[in-house]
Write an enzyme that holds these catalytic residues in place. Structure first.
Site, PDB file in Angstrom:
ATOM      1  N   GLU A 161      -9.937   6.401   2.550  1.00 55.81           N
ATOM      2  CA  GLU A 161     -10.849   5.420   3.146  1.00 55.81           C
ATOM      3  C   GLU A 161      -9.973   4.271   3.621  1.00 55.81           C
ATOM      4  O   GLU A 161      -8.868   4.072   3.128  1.00 55.81           O
ATOM      5  CB  GLU A 161     -11.848   4.915   2.099  1.00 55.81           C
ATOM      6  CG  GLU A 161     -11.365   3.730   1.232  1.00 55.81           C
ATOM      7  CD  GLU A 161     -10.218   4.085   0.282  1.00 55.81           C
ATOM      8  OE1 GLU A 161     -10.001   5.286   0.020  1.00 55.81           O
ATOM      9  OE2 GLU A 161      -9.531   3.150  -0.187  1.00 55.81           O
ATOM     10  N   LYS A 169       0.811  -1.220   0.000  1.00 59.45           N
ATOM     11  CA  LYS A 169       0.000   0.000   0.000  1.00 59.45           C
ATOM     12  C   LYS A 169       0.846   1.272   0.000  1.00 59.45           C
ATOM     13  O   LYS A 169       0.432   2.294  -0.522  1.00 59.45           O
ATOM     14  CB  LYS A 169      -0.948   0.000   1.194  1.00 59.45           C
ATOM     15  CG  LYS A 169      -1.968  -1.135   1.132  1.00 59.45           C
ATOM     16  CD  LYS A 169      -3.379  -0.614   1.146  1.00 59.45           C
ATOM     17  CE  LYS A 169      -4.398  -1.630   0.684  1.00 59.45           C
ATOM     18  NZ  LYS A 169      -4.406  -2.882   1.449  1.00 59.45           N
ATOM     19  N   SER A 225       1.764  -9.849  -0.625  1.00 57.80           N
ATOM     20  CA  SER A 225       1.411  -8.419  -0.634  1.00 57.80           C
ATOM     21  C   SER A 225       1.645  -7.737   0.707  1.00 57.80           C
ATOM     22  O   SER A 225       1.823  -6.530   0.770  1.00 57.80           O
ATOM     23  CB  SER A 225      -0.049  -8.252  -1.055  1.00 57.80           C
ATOM     24  OG  SER A 225      -0.901  -9.043  -0.249  1.00 57.80           O
TER      25      SER A 225
HETATM   26  C1  PLP Z   1      -5.254  -3.982   1.136  1.00 64.34           C
HETATM   27  C2  PLP Z   1      -4.529  -5.240   0.944  1.00 64.34           C
HETATM   28  C3  PLP Z   1      -4.832  -6.126  -0.113  1.00 64.34           C
HETATM   29  C4  PLP Z   1      -5.989  -5.935  -1.053  1.00 64.34           C
HETATM   30  O1  PLP Z   1      -5.930  -4.782  -1.827  1.00 64.34           O
HETATM   31  P1  PLP Z   1      -5.552  -4.828  -3.376  1.00 64.34           P
HETATM   32  O2  PLP Z   1      -5.873  -3.450  -3.833  1.00 64.34           O
HETATM   33  O3  PLP Z   1      -6.371  -5.868  -4.018  1.00 64.34           O
HETATM   34  O4  PLP Z   1      -4.108  -5.123  -3.464  1.00 64.34           O
HETATM   35  C5  PLP Z   1      -4.050  -7.255  -0.284  1.00 64.34           C
HETATM   36  N1  PLP Z   1      -3.033  -7.533   0.548  1.00 64.34           N
HETATM   37  C6  PLP Z   1      -2.707  -6.720   1.589  1.00 64.34           C
HETATM   38  C7  PLP Z   1      -1.574  -7.093   2.478  1.00 64.34           C
HETATM   39  C8  PLP Z   1      -3.435  -5.549   1.809  1.00 64.34           C
HETATM   40  O5  PLP Z   1      -3.113  -4.750   2.843  1.00 64.34           O
END
Ligand code: PLP
Length: 404
Positions: A117, A95, A384
């Site tokens: 948000e 993020k 992620s």
């Molecule tokens: C917010 C989040 C997501 C989902 O958001 P995307 O916009 O689909 O990437 C996925 N993994 C993590 C660790 C997140 O914080």
């Protein structure tokens, strides 16, 4: 050049094929035009790019590692598995790539304040962090139910100097926070930029967020070529709004031999009401300023969605994914809570990496796919984010309690 991508290339009205656009009230149109122009200039400006690149490296900790998961590879007995480690970024997820980009752009546009948000609080924390770094005021809209569930992140955002504004409308969750943030933005357009947290919303947000997250695949493409001398056979990422996935896919889209796979939060199952598997179970509609797939109820209203993972708990999906889906260029698969929790524990004990429960959805599908592949094939899975935030919830899922 765009070959396989013609269906998903964006046009001047902000459409990826049949999806995207700017479905907003007139009050927001000027702000979106101003943003489009400012972003168009910034992305071609070497000064902006150098500033962002320096922050990504020195502050966020990029480039993120591409790690060869030896034990997972041996255990699964198929393709070689590499993990793209977005969990190692400052604030613990991908993020920050987008938050840094948009906050830097906000400053350049002369804005003194940002709003955002947040669902689980991850994007709120990333935005509050970048606002502190760059000296911007920050207000984060968050559903009251989420504030309750994610009290630690609420405290974190306040610690970082942000104001957290509780949203009581609807179900008090992410989709209500998005609606509230758009409404609030309309009354403070002069001094405020809205940092949208995923590749969703009206044009130019889906394109801009994608560009900021595309650093993931720009790096992983170079890293795998250096390491293996060839491209991967598949790239796997989890999908909420779709920003880490589109970032992971982007620089491979024109490489037709690279299979792109997005893993949706299926909750209790894509064929149950307790799901967030938008592309598996949803249909096209217009909401939150864009035309794309949404989970819908019998009357065609936006359905309340569910996944164990708060970050995947959004009823829609970015319009570029909708176009890639329809064009058959990317494949989207549902992954249940059970499978994700198993994968959370699996990666922890197999590689010593505790993944976010969101990312665990991608790991789960890799466990299904990799054994069906040959040993000379290669898969990149995006981790992620890190899973520290999820440990208590996983313990609860297993019927244990953690005392603090
Ligand atoms: C917010 C989040 C997501 C989902 O958001 P995307 O916009 O689909 O990437 C996925 N993994 C993590 C660790 C997140 O914080």
């Amino acid at each position: 050049m765009m070959g396989a991508m013609t269906n998903a290339a964006i046009d001047e009205r902000g459409f990826f094929g049949a999806y995207g656009g700017q479905y907003v009230p007139e009050t927001l149109m000027d702000a979106l035009r101003e943003l489009e122009e400012a972003y168009g200039r910034a992305k071609n400006d070497p000064t902006f790019r150098a500033e962002l690149s320096a922050l990504l490296d020195e502050y966020a900790g990029r480039p993120s590692r591409l790690f060869y998961a030896r034990r997972m590879t041996e255990d699964l007995g198929g393709a070689k598995v590499y993990l793209k480690r977005e969990d190692l970024n400052h604030t613990g997820a991908h993020k920050i790539n987008n938050a840094l980009g948009q906050c830097l752009l906000a400053k350049r546009m002369g804005k003194t304040r940002v709003i955002a948000e947040t669902g689980a609080g991850q994007h709120g924390v990333a935005t509050a962090t970048c606002a502190a770094l760059l000296g911007l005021a920050c207000t984060v809209y968050m559903g009251v139910k989420d504030m309750d569930r994610q009290a630690l992140n609420v405290y974190r955002m306040r610690l970082l100097g942000a104001e957290v504004c509780g949203v009581t409308s609807g179900t008090g969750t992410l989709q209500d926070a998005v609606s509230e943030a758009f409404a609030a933005w309309a009354s403070c357009l002069d001094d405020t930029h809205y940092v949208v947290g995923s590749c969703v919303g009206p044009h130019p947000f889906p394109e801009m967020v994608r560009d900021f997250q595309a650093v993931i695949s720009a790096e992983s493409r170079e890293q795998i070529l250096l390491r293996e001398g060839r491209l991967p056979d598949a790239v796997i990422a989890c999908i909420g709004g779709g920003s880490n996935a589109i970032g992971s896919f982007y620089h491979f889209i024109e490489d037709e031999g690279v299979e792109l796979i997005g893993c949706e939060g299926a909750g209790h199952g894509a064929d149950t009401p307790d799901t967030a598997a938008t592309l598996t179970a949803g249909a096209p509609a217009v909401y939150h300023g864009m035309r794309t797939y949404f989970c819908q109820d019998d009357q065609g209203g936006i359905a309340p969605v569910y996944s164990i993972s708060a970050g995947l708990d959004y009823p829609g999906v970015g319009p570029e994914h909708a176009a890639l889906h329809d064009a058959g260029r990317a494949r989207y698969v549902p992954v249940t809570d059970d499978e994700a929790v198993d994968a959370f524990e699996y990666l922890s004990r197999t590689e010593g990496i505790i993944p976010a429960i969101e990312s665990s959805h991608a790991i789960a599908y890799a466990r299904t796919l990799v054994p069906t592949m040959r040993k000379d094939q290669i898969v990149i899975v995006t981790v992620s984010g890190r899973g520290d935030k999820d440990v208590a919830a996983i313990a609860r899922y297993r019927g244990e309690r953690i005392h603090d």
